[in-house]
Design a protein around this motif. Structure first.
Motif, PDB file in Angstrom:
ATOM      1  N   GLU A 229      -9.996 -49.934 -58.628  1.00 48.52           N
ATOM      2  CA  GLU A 229     -11.101 -49.233 -57.969  1.00 48.52           C
ATOM      3  C   GLU A 229     -12.375 -50.016 -58.272  1.00 48.52           C
ATOM      4  OE1 GLU A 229     -13.493 -44.949 -57.900  1.00 48.52           O
ATOM      5  OE2 GLU A 229     -11.659 -45.172 -59.096  1.00 48.52           O
ATOM      6  N   VAL A 230     -12.921 -50.650 -57.245  1.00 47.79           N
ATOM      7  CA  VAL A 230     -14.091 -51.523 -57.422  1.00 47.79           C
ATOM      8  C   VAL A 230     -15.200 -51.089 -56.475  1.00 47.79           C
ATOM      9  CG1 VAL A 230     -12.679 -53.495 -58.137  1.00 47.79           C
ATOM     10  CG2 VAL A 230     -13.245 -53.202 -55.720  1.00 47.79           C
ATOM     11  N   PHE A 231     -16.418 -51.452 -56.832  1.00 47.35           N
ATOM     12  CA  PHE A 231     -17.540 -51.222 -55.934  1.00 47.35           C
ATOM     13  C   PHE A 231     -17.524 -52.287 -54.844  1.00 47.35           C
ATOM     14  CE2 PHE A 231     -18.794 -48.769 -59.589  1.00 47.35           C
ATOM     15  CZ  PHE A 231     -19.494 -47.705 -59.055  1.00 47.35           C
ATOM     16  N   GLU A 232     -17.751 -51.842 -53.620  1.00 47.46           N
ATOM     17  CA  GLU A 232     -17.681 -52.751 -52.481  1.00 47.46           C
ATOM     18  C   GLU A 232     -18.863 -53.714 -52.472  1.00 47.46           C
ATOM     19  OE1 GLU A 232     -17.476 -49.978 -49.249  1.00 47.46           O
ATOM     20  OE2 GLU A 232     -15.288 -50.077 -49.198  1.00 47.46           O
ATOM     21  N   THR A 233     -18.631 -54.870 -51.850  1.00 46.40           N
ATOM     22  CA  THR A 233     -19.656 -55.899 -51.723  1.00 46.40           C
ATOM     23  C   THR A 233     -19.998 -56.075 -50.249  1.00 46.40           C
ATOM     24  OG1 THR A 233     -18.859 -57.063 -53.683  1.00 46.40           O
ATOM     25  CG2 THR A 233     -20.229 -58.319 -52.147  1.00 46.40           C
ATOM     26  N   ASP A 234     -21.277 -56.054 -49.929  1.00 48.06           N
ATOM     27  CA  ASP A 234     -21.718 -56.257 -48.543  1.00 48.06           C
ATOM     28  C   ASP A 234     -21.469 -57.702 -48.148  1.00 48.06           C
ATOM     29  OD1 ASP A 234     -23.189 -56.682 -46.169  1.00 48.06           O
ATOM     30  OD2 ASP A 234     -24.538 -55.011 -46.679  1.00 48.06           O
TER      31      ASP A 234
ATOM     32  N   LEU B 215     -23.777 -60.198 -49.870  1.00 45.79           N
ATOM     33  CA  LEU B 215     -22.974 -60.355 -51.075  1.00 45.79           C
ATOM     34  C   LEU B 215     -23.585 -59.635 -52.276  1.00 45.79           C
ATOM     35  CD1 LEU B 215     -21.781 -64.055 -50.751  1.00 45.79           C
ATOM     36  CD2 LEU B 215     -20.481 -61.968 -50.339  1.00 45.79           C
ATOM     37  N   GLU B 216     -23.998 -58.382 -52.037  1.00 45.33           N
ATOM     38  CA  GLU B 216     -24.499 -57.530 -53.104  1.00 45.33           C
ATOM     39  C   GLU B 216     -23.630 -56.282 -53.186  1.00 45.33           C
ATOM     40  OE1 GLU B 216     -28.547 -56.626 -52.363  1.00 45.33           O
ATOM     41  OE2 GLU B 216     -29.289 -58.641 -52.859  1.00 45.33           O
ATOM     42  N   GLU B 217     -23.479 -55.743 -54.405  1.00 46.68           N
ATOM     43  CA  GLU B 217     -22.653 -54.566 -54.592  1.00 46.68           C
ATOM     44  C   GLU B 217     -23.303 -53.335 -53.975  1.00 46.68           C
ATOM     45  OE1 GLU B 217     -19.760 -54.941 -58.389  1.00 46.68           O
ATOM     46  OE2 GLU B 217     -21.836 -54.429 -58.825  1.00 46.68           O
ATOM     47  N   LEU B 218     -22.457 -52.500 -53.366  1.00 48.72           N
ATOM     48  CA  LEU B 218     -22.905 -51.248 -52.774  1.00 48.72           C
ATOM     49  C   LEU B 218     -22.583 -50.100 -53.723  1.00 48.72           C
ATOM     50  CD1 LEU B 218     -21.478 -51.914 -49.195  1.00 48.72           C
ATOM     51  CD2 LEU B 218     -23.795 -52.395 -50.027  1.00 48.72           C
ATOM     52  N   ASP B 219     -22.993 -48.886 -53.329  1.00 48.77           N
ATOM     53  CA  ASP B 219     -22.679 -47.713 -54.146  1.00 48.77           C
ATOM     54  C   ASP B 219     -21.298 -47.157 -53.818  1.00 48.77           C
ATOM     55  OD1 ASP B 219     -25.108 -47.778 -55.476  1.00 48.77           O
ATOM     56  OD2 ASP B 219     -26.124 -46.563 -53.954  1.00 48.77           O
ATOM     57  N   SER B 220     -20.719 -47.596 -52.716  1.00 46.30           N
ATOM     58  CA  SER B 220     -19.402 -47.109 -52.319  1.00 46.30           C
ATOM     59  C   SER B 220     -18.308 -47.888 -53.046  1.00 46.30           C
ATOM     60  CB  SER B 220     -19.224 -47.260 -50.807  1.00 46.30           C
ATOM     61  OG  SER B 220     -19.408 -48.612 -50.412  1.00 46.30           O
TER      62      SER B 220
ATOM     63  N   LYS C 130     -14.099 -56.489 -53.348  1.00 48.46           N
ATOM     64  CA  LYS C 130     -13.784 -55.879 -52.059  1.00 48.46           C
ATOM     65  C   LYS C 130     -14.961 -56.095 -51.139  1.00 48.46           C
ATOM     66  CE  LYS C 130     -11.916 -53.363 -48.830  1.00 48.46           C
ATOM     67  NZ  LYS C 130     -10.764 -53.843 -48.046  1.00 48.46           N
ATOM     68  N   VAL C 131     -14.774 -56.957 -50.133  1.00 48.62           N
ATOM     69  CA  VAL C 131     -15.829 -57.273 -49.173  1.00 48.62           C
ATOM     70  C   VAL C 131     -15.687 -56.352 -47.979  1.00 48.62           C
ATOM     71  CG1 VAL C 131     -16.828 -59.077 -47.725  1.00 48.62           C
ATOM     72  CG2 VAL C 131     -15.864 -59.654 -49.949  1.00 48.62           C
ATOM     73  N   THR C 132     -16.772 -55.672 -47.609  1.00 47.78           N
ATOM     74  CA  THR C 132     -16.708 -54.715 -46.507  1.00 47.78           C
ATOM     75  C   THR C 132     -16.604 -55.441 -45.179  1.00 47.78           C
ATOM     76  OG1 THR C 132     -19.114 -54.630 -46.385  1.00 47.78           O
ATOM     77  CG2 THR C 132     -18.025 -52.988 -47.763  1.00 47.78           C
ATOM     78  N   GLU C 133     -15.965 -54.774 -44.219  1.00 49.76           N
ATOM     79  CA  GLU C 133     -15.813 -55.304 -42.872  1.00 49.76           C
ATOM     80  C   GLU C 133     -16.856 -54.632 -41.991  1.00 49.76           C
ATOM     81  OE1 GLU C 133     -12.250 -55.852 -39.559  1.00 49.76           O
ATOM     82  OE2 GLU C 133     -12.011 -54.555 -41.297  1.00 49.76           O
ATOM     83  N   ASN C 134     -17.940 -55.384 -41.702  1.00 53.00           N
ATOM     84  CA  ASN C 134     -19.054 -54.806 -40.943  1.00 53.00           C
ATOM     85  C   ASN C 134     -19.091 -55.330 -39.520  1.00 53.00           C
ATOM     86  OD1 ASN C 134     -20.022 -53.157 -43.041  1.00 53.00           O
ATOM     87  ND2 ASN C 134     -21.086 -54.895 -43.980  1.00 53.00           N
TER      88      ASN C 134
ATOM     89  N   PRO D 118     -26.050 -64.289 -42.361  1.00 55.27           N
ATOM     90  CA  PRO D 118     -27.086 -65.248 -42.730  1.00 55.27           C
ATOM     91  C   PRO D 118     -26.494 -66.382 -43.543  1.00 55.27           C
ATOM     92  CG  PRO D 118     -27.176 -63.316 -44.136  1.00 55.27           C
ATOM     93  CD  PRO D 118     -26.175 -63.019 -43.069  1.00 55.27           C
ATOM     94  N   ALA D 119     -27.256 -67.477 -43.605  1.00 56.90           N
ATOM     95  CA  ALA D 119     -26.785 -68.626 -44.381  1.00 56.90           C
ATOM     96  C   ALA D 119     -26.628 -68.234 -45.839  1.00 56.90           C
ATOM     97  CB  ALA D 119     -27.799 -69.774 -44.262  1.00 56.90           C
ATOM     98  N   PRO D 120     -25.586 -68.698 -46.513  1.00 59.69           N
ATOM     99  CA  PRO D 120     -25.375 -68.354 -47.929  1.00 59.69           C
ATOM    100  C   PRO D 120     -26.552 -68.782 -48.779  1.00 59.69           C
ATOM    101  CG  PRO D 120     -23.426 -69.364 -46.974  1.00 59.69           C
ATOM    102  CD  PRO D 120     -24.524 -69.534 -45.969  1.00 59.69           C
ATOM    103  N   THR D 121     -26.848 -67.961 -49.791  1.00 60.69           N
ATOM    104  CA  THR D 121     -27.993 -68.243 -50.660  1.00 60.69           C
ATOM    105  C   THR D 121     -27.571 -68.663 -52.052  1.00 60.69           C
ATOM    106  OG1 THR D 121     -28.086 -65.903 -51.239  1.00 60.69           O
ATOM    107  CG2 THR D 121     -29.465 -66.622 -49.400  1.00 60.69           C
ATOM    108  N   SER D 122     -26.273 -68.778 -52.317  1.00 58.87           N
ATOM    109  CA  SER D 122     -25.808 -69.204 -53.631  1.00 58.87           C
ATOM    110  C   SER D 122     -24.557 -70.020 -53.473  1.00 58.87           C
ATOM    111  CB  SER D 122     -25.520 -67.982 -54.515  1.00 58.87           C
ATOM    112  OG  SER D 122     -24.413 -67.270 -54.000  1.00 58.87           O
ATOM    113  N   ALA D 123     -24.160 -70.697 -54.563  1.00 59.54           N
ATOM    114  CA  ALA D 123     -22.947 -71.510 -54.506  1.00 59.54           C
ATOM    115  C   ALA D 123     -21.739 -70.643 -54.187  1.00 59.54           C
ATOM    116  CB  ALA D 123     -22.742 -72.239 -55.839  1.00 59.54           C
TER     117      ALA D 123
END
Length: 474
Positions: free
Chosen positions: A343-348, A352-357, A426-430, A436-441
């Protein structure tokens, strides 16, 4: 050319008759013989009469219930003089031979063959790092980089749910779950070949000259008559990851988790008698199986092998092609799945930031146990032996005594270093708009999947599709 082809077919069929037991690789799971029964009514055999009934129950991928194939062969006194035998062939209670109206059985005028075609499942599903995935990244970034991945589910739209291993900005490997990856962005890691869904078939051949030598094979080559499999129930361990991804709370203690991950089969107990013997094994901390062997009657040479009270094989040594004059021997396999449910917090996927869901990500592992039962002395079943993955039952580690222990709470780093478990994302399917262009490695490597691609198509050509309706779109 025709003569050469016929000669080759005869040699191949003769070889198949000599070795009707075919060892199928562990990756072959499109078909499994879940039950085989062969009864031989040979009371009149000395006078030339003979009657035998074969029953195969074959579980095919995509079906919830096995196909039941029954072959009745009767050679009475008249047939023994005139030659030939009368045959009846049924599949799921439907008569396939004879087709003559009102006829229950008929003599063969030529070899009887029947073909069942079906679409196979993808080999390598749930096998760790079986595949490589090419992320479709934002404009301006390379699309030639491939990353190791585990295919966890085959979707009905032709896409795949995958667990991809990518390095983050610190160079550490992270497991990222993506829900819908098109087949064109996946390839086999070992060969670099694109994914293919195979076409498979079951082929029954009953020779006119000797119907008792009937064979059931896969793709006309690999005999599965004695590929016996029994499913082991699924089992899982739950884990909860905090929002900062620093701590993991496991639903069990250290001892149970270690045994679960090791997949070590352990012995529980054995009961032996002259006419019956039973072994009990533990395939993981939550599942045990009882393997029973018994004689039909005091003087019978037909033996019944059962798993957890359900018959798997019932036949004499000759009917499962044991070495002539040798002991009754049967190989079979347990097949099952175990999972770690996080059970993990989802990532937008866009930032690429964690959500509350939260969401549950399952890491599935398919396991097999190759077993064998041998009767050294048919007069006394207490002489029978049982092996698991080549190890005698008596040499297996004993089942550990249960004792109370607290649930394991540890860090993400310890889970990887001590237990070899990589905590997934867990990456959400939006929406389908370009990310947007990636901001980190990490972002540049993991990317964001475009799940709006057209589903991959699979062409199917076979005489009969043995599959569930949903599998046609798989």
């Amino acid at each position: 050319y025709t003569l050469a082809a016929n000669c080759f077919a005869c040699v191949l069929f003769a070889a198949m008759q000599r070795c009707r037991t075919f060892t199928i690789p562990k990756s072959e799971i499109d078909f499994m013989v879940t039950e085989f029964v062969c009864h031989d009514s040979n009371m009149m055999q000395a006078l030339g009469a003979h009657s035998k009934v074969f029953t195969w129950k074959v579980l095919v991928s995509g079906r919830n219930q096995p196909i039941e194939i029954q072959l009745h062969v009767e050679r009475g006194l008249v047939a023994s003089v005139l030659g030939g035998a009368e045959v009846t062939l049924l599949a799921d209670s439907q008569r396939l031979f004879p087709l003559t109206l009102g006829a229950e059985k008929e003599r063969l005028t030529e070899d009887l063959t029947h073909h069942w075609g079906f679409r196979g499942t993808l080999k390598g599903l749930n096998m760790p790092d079986f595949a490589e995935v090419r992320p479709p990244l934002a404009p301006g970034h390379s699309m030639d980089q491939w990353y190791p991945a585990t295919l966890t589910r085959q979707r009905e739209d032709g896409h795949f749910e995958v667990m991809v291993r990518v390095p983050d900005s610190n160079g550490r490997v992270r497991s990222v779950c993506y829900p819908a990856v098109p087949a064109r962005d996946i390839r086999e890691r070992s060969s670099g070949r694109p994914l293919l869904l195979p076409h498979r078939s079951l082929d029954l051949r009953v020779p006119k000259r000797d119907p008792l030598a009937a064979t059931l094979s896969v793709d006309g080559l690999e005999l599965i008559t004695h590929y016996f499999v029994r499913h082991s129930p699924s089992s899982a361990i739950q884990m909860r990851v905090d929002k900062g991804r620093s701590t993991v709370e496991v639903g069990v203690g250290h001892s149970i988790l270690s045994h679960f991950l090791s997949r070590e089969v352990r012995r529980v107990h054995v009961q032996k008698g002259h006419n019956k013997v039973a072994w009990t094994i533990q395939v993981n901390p939550f599942i045990e199986h009882m393997v029973e062997l018994e004689r039909q009657s005091k003087w019978s040479r037909i033996f019944t092998l059962s798993i957890d009270g359900r018959r798997l094989v019932e036949s004499s040594a000759a009917d499962i092609d044991c070495v002539e004059g040798g002991p009754w021997h049967c190989d079979f396999r347990f097949l099952g799945e175990s999972s770690l449910d996080f059970e993990v917090f989802e990532t937008d996927r866009r930032v690429l930031e964690e959500l509350d869901s939260t969401s549950v990500v399952s890491q599935l592992t398919r396991f097999t146990c190759d077993c064998g039962v041998t009767i050294e002395d048919e007069r006394d079943l207490s002489s029978a032996s049982f092996t698991v993955d080549g190890v005698d039952f008596g040499q297996l580690a004993a089942k550990a005594q249960a004792y109370p222990e607290p649930k394991l709470i540890t860090s993400v780093e310890v889970m990887q270093q001590q237990y070899g478990v990589i905590v997934p994302f867990k990456v959400t399917e939006n929406d389908d708009s370009p990310p947007p262009a990636p901001t980190s490695a990490f972002a540049s490597l993991s990317g964001a999947w475009r799940c709006c691609s057209k589903p991959a198509t699979v062409s199917t050509e076979s005489e009969q599709i043995i599959s569930s309706p949903d599998a046609k779109n798989a």
